[in-house]
Scaffold this motif. Structure first.
Motif, PDB file in Angstrom:
ATOM      1  N   TYR A  28       5.564   1.479  -1.176  1.00  0.00           N
ATOM      2  CA  TYR A  28       5.211   2.016  -2.483  1.00  0.00           C
ATOM      3  C   TYR A  28       6.213   3.070  -2.924  1.00  0.00           C
ATOM      4  O   TYR A  28       6.623   3.112  -4.081  1.00  0.00           O
ATOM      5  CB  TYR A  28       3.794   2.610  -2.452  1.00  0.00           C
ATOM      6  N   PHE A  29       6.602   3.923  -1.976  1.00  0.00           N
ATOM      7  CA  PHE A  29       7.584   4.955  -2.328  1.00  0.00           C
ATOM      8  C   PHE A  29       8.913   4.319  -2.716  1.00  0.00           C
ATOM      9  O   PHE A  29       9.552   4.723  -3.691  1.00  0.00           O
ATOM     10  CB  PHE A  29       7.785   5.910  -1.150  1.00  0.00           C
ATOM     11  N   MET A  43      -2.352   7.159   5.034  1.00  0.00           N
ATOM     12  CA  MET A  43      -1.008   7.441   4.504  1.00  0.00           C
ATOM     13  C   MET A  43      -0.567   6.306   3.595  1.00  0.00           C
ATOM     14  O   MET A  43      -0.901   5.149   3.811  1.00  0.00           O
ATOM     15  CB  MET A  43      -0.048   7.594   5.688  1.00  0.00           C
ATOM     16  N   VAL A  44       0.159   6.657   2.565  1.00  0.00           N
ATOM     17  CA  VAL A  44       0.647   5.672   1.607  1.00  0.00           C
ATOM     18  C   VAL A  44       1.729   4.819   2.281  1.00  0.00           C
ATOM     19  O   VAL A  44       2.582   5.352   2.978  1.00  0.00           O
ATOM     20  CB  VAL A  44       1.222   6.386   0.381  1.00  0.00           C
ATOM     21  N   PRO A  45       1.698   3.496   2.087  1.00  0.00           N
ATOM     22  CA  PRO A  45       2.745   2.661   2.700  1.00  0.00           C
ATOM     23  C   PRO A  45       4.126   2.994   2.170  1.00  0.00           C
ATOM     24  O   PRO A  45       4.293   3.432   1.024  1.00  0.00           O
ATOM     25  CB  PRO A  45       2.335   1.242   2.292  1.00  0.00           C
ATOM     26  N   ILE A  46       5.106   2.803   3.044  1.00  0.00           N
ATOM     27  CA  ILE A  46       6.495   3.126   2.698  1.00  0.00           C
ATOM     28  C   ILE A  46       6.963   2.320   1.494  1.00  0.00           C
ATOM     29  O   ILE A  46       7.691   2.814   0.632  1.00  0.00           O
ATOM     30  CB  ILE A  46       7.384   2.829   3.928  1.00  0.00           C
TER      31      ILE A  46
END
Lengths: 172, 100
Positions: B6-7, B1-4
């Motif tokens: 980055y969002f 899962m993409v790290p928070i």
């Protein structure tokens, strides 16, 4: 894990590029189309974050209704381009400097400072589906929902009053 | 899962571009579109935090933000049309007849 990351990077590049295109393109129509692309990529990001209902609402409301309204007004007024020249010549430089400052500050807060953000857990089944959203919307948030309907009615009446034809003698 | 992070970083970048659009451009419609971009980046942060805390309240809030944005666009574009009828221009530098 890896495909998610690749998808995120591609979407982020498209989102930032289309936002920059919105900012920099000379014609207002191109700006609006770039913004539609940006809304579309953000909708896919919502899907990635487990919010399918909000993603489709984003496409329907933003890319569908709001941007069509924008394009309609742009073509109605016929003001795609303004002549060059700004009343405040130093404003552009100052804006870019302060914008970069803001970006550096947020980058410092988000990436450099040690944060205690919990890691993302895998979504449970049914998270963010229309059923789940509707259940919380009509139980916990029923009053704000009704107030929103009144707000939309007021906005509709306001738009009609503002753009309606006036009598010639009351014209200012 | 993409790290928070980055969002949230992407959301900050989009918000900054929106602010630059409001500050740099002189066309009232483009300024308005930049405001929409800022609202959208705030929505992205909301959805990210909703995912992080596994709570649907953030998503419901985004729903309300969308409704308010729709109302705001309707009234704002009506204002722009009314200003264009009066002054034959939507350059925000020309709309200065209110200064004291």
């Amino acid at each position: 894990m890896i495909p998610d990351m690749i998808l995120f990077i591609l979407l982020a590049i498209v989102a930032v590029t289309s936002a920059l295109g919105m900012l920099l393109s000379r014609s207002a129509v191109y700006s609006a189309l770039n913004l539609v692309l940006n809304f579309g990529t953000v909708a896919v990001l919502y899907l990635l974050l487990g919010a399918p209902f909000i993603a489709l609402a984003q496409i329907t409301v933003y890319a569908g209704a709001i941007m069509v309204l924008f394009l309609f007004v742009i073509m109605l007024l016929g003001v795609e381009q303004l002549r060059k020249g700004s009343a405040l010549p130093w404003q552009q430089t100052l804006a870019i400097i302060s914008g970069l400052l803001l970006l550096a500050l947020t980058a410092y807060v988000i990436f450099i400072r040690p944060m205690t953000l919990p890691q993302v857990s895998p979504t449970q089944l049914g998270f963010g589906t229309p059923g789940a959203i509707g259940e919380i919307l009509f139980n916990k948030y029923l009053l704000p929902f009704e107030v929103t309907s009144v707000l939309l009615l007021v906005a509709m009446i306001g738009a009609i009053v503002l753009t309606g034809k006036r009598e010639p003698k009351t014209k200012t | 899962m993409v790290p928070i992070q980055y969002f949230i970083g992407l959301s900050a970048i989009l918000f900054t571009i929106g602010i630059l659009g409001v500050l740099i451009r002189r066309n009232a419609i483009i300024i308005f579109m930049s405001v929409e971009l800022m609202l959208n980046s705030a929505n992205l942060a909301f959805i990210t935090f909703a995912r992080m805390y596994q709570s649907l309240d953030g998503q419901v809030f985004v729903f309300f933000v969308m409704a308010v944005a729709a109302a705001e666009v309707a009234v704002g574009l009506a204002l722009i049309v009314a200003i264009f009828r009066n002054k034959q221009s939507i350059d925000v530098d020309q709309i200065n007849s209110l200064h004291g």
